[in-house]
Scaffold this motif. Structure first.
Motif, short mmCIF file in Angstrom:
data_model
loop_
_atom_site.label_atom_id
_atom_site.label_comp_id
_atom_site.label_asym_id
_atom_site.label_seq_id
_atom_site.Cartn_x
_atom_site.Cartn_y
_atom_site.Cartn_z
N ILE A 89 0.72 -1.16 -0.05
CA ILE A 89 0.05 0.11 -0.13
C ILE A 89 0.72 1.35 -0.12
O ILE A 89 0.50 2.23 -0.83
CB ILE A 89 -0.94 0.00 0.94
CG1 ILE A 89 -1.99 0.94 0.92
CG2 ILE A 89 -0.46 0.11 2.53
CD1 ILE A 89 -3.09 0.80 0.17
N ARG A 90 1.92 1.24 0.83
CA ARG A 90 2.82 2.37 0.85
C ARG A 90 4.10 2.10 0.55
O ARG A 90 4.60 1.24 0.31
CB ARG A 90 2.58 3.23 1.96
CG ARG A 90 1.20 3.80 2.18
CD ARG A 90 1.09 4.45 3.53
NE ARG A 90 0.97 3.51 4.68
CZ ARG A 90 -0.27 3.13 4.71
NH1 ARG A 90 -1.60 3.32 4.36
NH2 ARG A 90 -0.28 1.74 5.72
N PHE A 99 -4.34 7.71 -5.86
CA PHE A 99 -2.85 7.47 -5.31
C PHE A 99 -2.83 5.73 -5.05
O PHE A 99 -1.93 5.50 -4.43
CB PHE A 99 -2.95 8.06 -3.92
CG PHE A 99 -4.31 7.90 -3.07
CD1 PHE A 99 -4.44 6.93 -2.24
CD2 PHE A 99 -5.25 8.84 -3.18
CE1 PHE A 99 -5.55 6.60 -1.65
CE2 PHE A 99 -6.23 8.63 -2.41
CZ PHE A 99 -6.70 7.33 -1.55
N CYS A 100 -3.91 5.12 -5.15
CA CYS A 100 -4.03 3.81 -4.76
C CYS A 100 -3.59 2.44 -5.56
O CYS A 100 -4.19 2.66 -6.67
CB CYS A 100 -5.35 3.56 -4.10
SG CYS A 100 -5.56 1.92 -3.15
N GLN A 132 -9.63 10.76 3.70
CA GLN A 132 -8.55 11.36 2.90
C GLN A 132 -7.92 12.66 2.90
O GLN A 132 -6.89 13.03 3.22
CB GLN A 132 -8.39 10.66 1.53
CG GLN A 132 -8.54 9.26 1.38
CD GLN A 132 -7.80 8.11 1.91
OE1 GLN A 132 -7.12 8.41 2.64
NE2 GLN A 132 -8.45 6.98 1.89
N ASP A 160 -9.02 7.64 7.62
CA ASP A 160 -7.72 7.71 6.95
C ASP A 160 -7.34 9.11 6.32
O ASP A 160 -8.34 9.64 5.89
CB ASP A 160 -7.16 6.63 5.85
CG ASP A 160 -7.52 5.17 6.23
OD1 ASP A 160 -7.11 4.92 7.55
OD2 ASP A 160 -7.61 4.35 5.75
N ILE A 193 -4.41 11.51 4.08
CA ILE A 193 -3.23 11.40 3.28
C ILE A 193 -2.70 12.89 3.13
O ILE A 193 -3.43 13.55 2.93
CB ILE A 193 -3.39 10.85 1.90
CG1 ILE A 193 -3.63 9.50 1.84
CG2 ILE A 193 -2.05 11.11 1.11
CD1 ILE A 193 -3.93 8.96 0.54
N PHE A 250 -1.13 9.34 6.98
CA PHE A 250 0.20 8.88 6.20
C PHE A 250 0.49 9.97 5.17
O PHE A 250 -0.23 10.77 4.79
CB PHE A 250 -0.24 7.91 4.97
CG PHE A 250 -1.05 6.76 5.70
CD1 PHE A 250 -0.43 5.64 6.59
CD2 PHE A 250 -2.25 6.57 5.54
CE1 PHE A 250 -1.04 4.78 7.14
CE2 PHE A 250 -3.22 5.67 6.16
CZ PHE A 250 -2.56 4.66 7.15
N LYS A 251 1.97 10.07 5.06
CA LYS A 251 2.40 11.15 3.83
C LYS A 251 2.07 10.39 2.70
O LYS A 251 2.32 9.10 2.47
CB LYS A 251 3.89 11.02 3.98
CG LYS A 251 4.52 11.91 5.23
CD LYS A 251 5.87 12.55 5.17
CE LYS A 251 6.69 11.23 5.72
NZ LYS A 251 8.07 11.38 5.65
N TYR A 252 1.73 11.04 1.55
CA TYR A 252 1.49 10.48 0.27
C TYR A 252 2.80 9.76 -0.32
O TYR A 252 3.86 10.38 -0.01
CB TYR A 252 1.13 11.55 -0.75
CG TYR A 252 1.19 11.01 -2.25
CD1 TYR A 252 0.26 10.23 -2.54
CD2 TYR A 252 2.25 11.61 -2.90
CE1 TYR A 252 0.31 9.83 -3.76
CE2 TYR A 252 2.34 10.85 -4.43
CZ TYR A 252 1.45 10.04 -4.50
OH TYR A 252 1.38 9.56 -5.98
N SER A 253 2.77 8.69 -0.84
CA SER A 253 3.98 8.34 -1.24
C SER A 253 3.45 7.62 -2.63
O SER A 253 2.45 6.90 -2.80
CB SER A 253 4.54 7.01 -0.31
OG SER A 253 3.57 5.72 -0.32
N ARG A 270 3.11 5.56 -5.71
CA ARG A 270 2.95 4.18 -6.08
C ARG A 270 2.95 3.86 -7.43
O ARG A 270 2.13 4.44 -8.33
CB ARG A 270 1.42 3.47 -5.79
CG ARG A 270 1.15 3.66 -4.02
CD ARG A 270 2.44 3.23 -3.10
NE ARG A 270 3.02 2.16 -3.00
CZ ARG A 270 4.11 1.94 -3.00
NH1 ARG A 270 5.16 2.75 -3.09
NH2 ARG A 270 4.62 0.55 -2.85
N1 5AD Z 1 0.34 7.00 0.17
C1 5AD Z 1 -0.19 7.26 1.17
N2 5AD Z 1 -1.09 6.65 1.75
C2 5AD Z 1 -1.85 5.76 1.00
N3 5AD Z 1 -3.11 5.06 1.28
C3 5AD Z 1 -3.03 4.13 0.43
N4 5AD Z 1 -2.42 4.50 -0.91
C4 5AD Z 1 -1.36 5.43 -0.27
C5 5AD Z 1 -0.34 6.09 -0.93
N5 5AD Z 1 -0.02 6.06 -2.15
C6 5AD Z 1 -3.52 5.25 2.60
C7 5AD Z 1 -5.12 5.74 2.49
C8 5AD Z 1 -5.93 4.43 2.47
C9 5AD Z 1 -5.20 3.80 3.70
C10 5AD Z 1 -5.40 2.17 3.48
O1 5AD Z 1 -3.69 3.82 2.96
O2 5AD Z 1 -5.23 6.57 3.44
O3 5AD Z 1 -7.13 4.74 3.14
#
Ligand code: 5AD
Ligand code: SF4
Length: 446
Positions: free
Chosen positions: A44-45, A164-165, A268, A306, A308, A337-340, A342
């Protein structure tokens, strides 16, 4: 079995254990006593793949040591990293015997046999037409040994394609298990002693299982069926998408006492611009309105989410809009979470990538606010009498532990005979991640 990542992986690991049992495999605690090691991974990250390779390096040493004393070890990599990076795994870690994606666990016995025969690596990261759950054996024992709480996967995959996912790519298209198969599994769990079931799915409230007459069964209807199972006290579900929170499900929170008043409903971001860039399909105002409707239906409902920070294009104002949404809604708990980026997802190549140091600052501010709210929520239940489902003994002698309706761990002094029961507890103090309480008079010597 080594399990990383979400609860769906925990469930999948249990099912892989089930499917291997007829072959003579049973779970062990330490990898060096294992004839087969399955690493169930999460993508996921950030740094998911690196983490897998460093763990594989460790497992390789175990495999070599065992080999030196004449014992073979099968190494399998499962889960979302296997799905996304199967070929690279075999190239970089040739001592891996099996790579399998999340949709092919029912084929594991066949892969074990093929790996043994071929003496070479086997890879299966298809998205087969058949549903794995139709082919996995019924779990003989409750899937989590003697437990009072259990996970049950009812839905998998995702068609929403948030920017982002990786999930739509690693878990595939959305699919739901038939209602009858879910209810049957829940019954077996309850017969095995389970009192609380958490229904799992990447988009659990998009559940649309088939009824025997061919009609569609939604999550509210399914929860209704489950709440009729005698002995099942509590039902939860995770993870939900705001877009799939239909009226029937909101009503179920009002009408169904077994449905716990704690909902993980990721938002998010609180900025409409970013929500749009994320392809979330709703605005911040729509999320706020949804929360109001839910709280009208179930006034003691607590929310988790959650977040981001630093999605491409996120400005200071966008971030402030997220902070404002948090202040307005109030969350009992949250993951942030910090955006990462993918690989392969739209946001990874989008303009306006946010520098790491900016993400750091935003994440800290966000987490400080969420921590405050979590403490405030935990404090708000102190002094109240709430039902606690006791699930085990505590660390201190004479102590038993359980969970509140809001998933807070609760410790009390009390008799072990209460384990497995849901009884009223007066909450007396809060700690950073748990509460302590005392039994009311009638249960002290139960
Ligand atoms: N970067 C950061 N956080 C992410 N999530 C999913 N993909 C990313 C990403 N690329 C987080 C979202 C999601 C949780 C399971 O993980 O907040 O709801
Ligand atoms: Fe990922 Fe969005 Fe699907 Fe959730 S809804 S699994 S965040 S794509």
């Amino acid at each position: 079995m080594i399990t990383w990542g979400c609860q769906m992986n925990v469930y999948d690991s249990a099912r892989m254990t089930d499917v291997l049992r007829p072959l003579g495999y049973t779970p062990v605690d330490a990898p060096d006593s294992a004839d087969m090691i399955i690493l169930n991974t999460c993508h996921i990250r950030d740094r998911a793949a690196e983490k897998v390779f460093s763990e594989l390096g460790r497992l390789r040493l175990i495999k070599e040591e065992r080999k030196a004393s004449g014992r073979e070890t099968v190494i399998a990599v499962a889960g979302c990293v296997a799905q996304a990076e199967g070929e690279q795994i075999l190239a970089r870690a040739p001592y891996v015997d099996i790579v399998l994606g999340p949709q092919t666990y029912h084929r594991l016995p066949e892969m074990v046999a093929r790996a043994a025969r071929a003496g070479g690596a086997v890879i299966d990261t298809d998205f087969p037409a058949e549903q794995k759950f139709d082919f996995l054996p019924e779990d003989a024992a409750p899937q989590t040994s003697g437990n009072l709480t259990a996970f049950l996967t009812i839905q998998e995959g995702c068609d929403k394609f948030c920017s982002f996912c990786v999930v739509p790519y690693t878990r595939g298209a959305e699919s739901s298990r038939p209602m009858v198969s879910v209810v049957a599994e829940a019954r077996r769990m309850v017969e095995g002693g389970v009192r609380e079931i958490t229904l799992l799915g990447q988009n659990v409230n998009a559940y649309h299982g088939q009824n025997p007459d061919g009609s569609v069964c939604g999550l509210a209807e399914l929860a209704g069926m489950l709440s009729d199972i005698p002995g099942l006290r509590r039902i939860r579900y995770t993870t939900s998408h705001p877009r799939d929170m239909d009226q029937a499900l909101i009503d179920a929170h009002r009408d169904m006492p077994a449905l716990m008043p704690f909902l993980h409903l990721p938002v998010q971001s609180g900025s409409d611009r970013i929500l749009k860039a994320m392809n979330r399909g709703h605005t911040a105002a729509e999320y706020r309105a949804l929360v109001l409707r839910l709280r009208e239906a179930r006034p003691d409902l607590a929310l988790s989410s959650d977040f981001i920070v630093g999605h491409p294009g996120e400005t200071d104002e966008d971030f402030e809009a997220t902070m404002q949404l948090i202040r307005d809604v109030g969350f009992a708990q949250a993951f942030s979470f910090k955006y990462s980026p993918r690989p392969g997802t739209p946001a990874a190549g989008a303009p306006g990538q946010v520098p790491e140091n900016v993400k750091d600052v935003r994440l800290q501010a966000l987490q400080a606010l969420l921590r405050e709210q979590q403490d405030a929520f935990n404090q708000s239940v102190v002094g109240r009498v709430v039902p606690v489902l006791f699930t085990g003994t505590g660390r201190k002698p004479g102590q038993i532990t359980g969970r509140s309706p809001w998933l807070q761990p609760v410790h009390v002094d009390g008799p072990q005979s209460l384990i497995g029961r849901e009884v009223p507890v007066r909450l007396t103090a809060r700690f950073s991640n748990s509460l302590s309480g005392s039994l009311t008079e009638e249960y002290v010597r139960a």
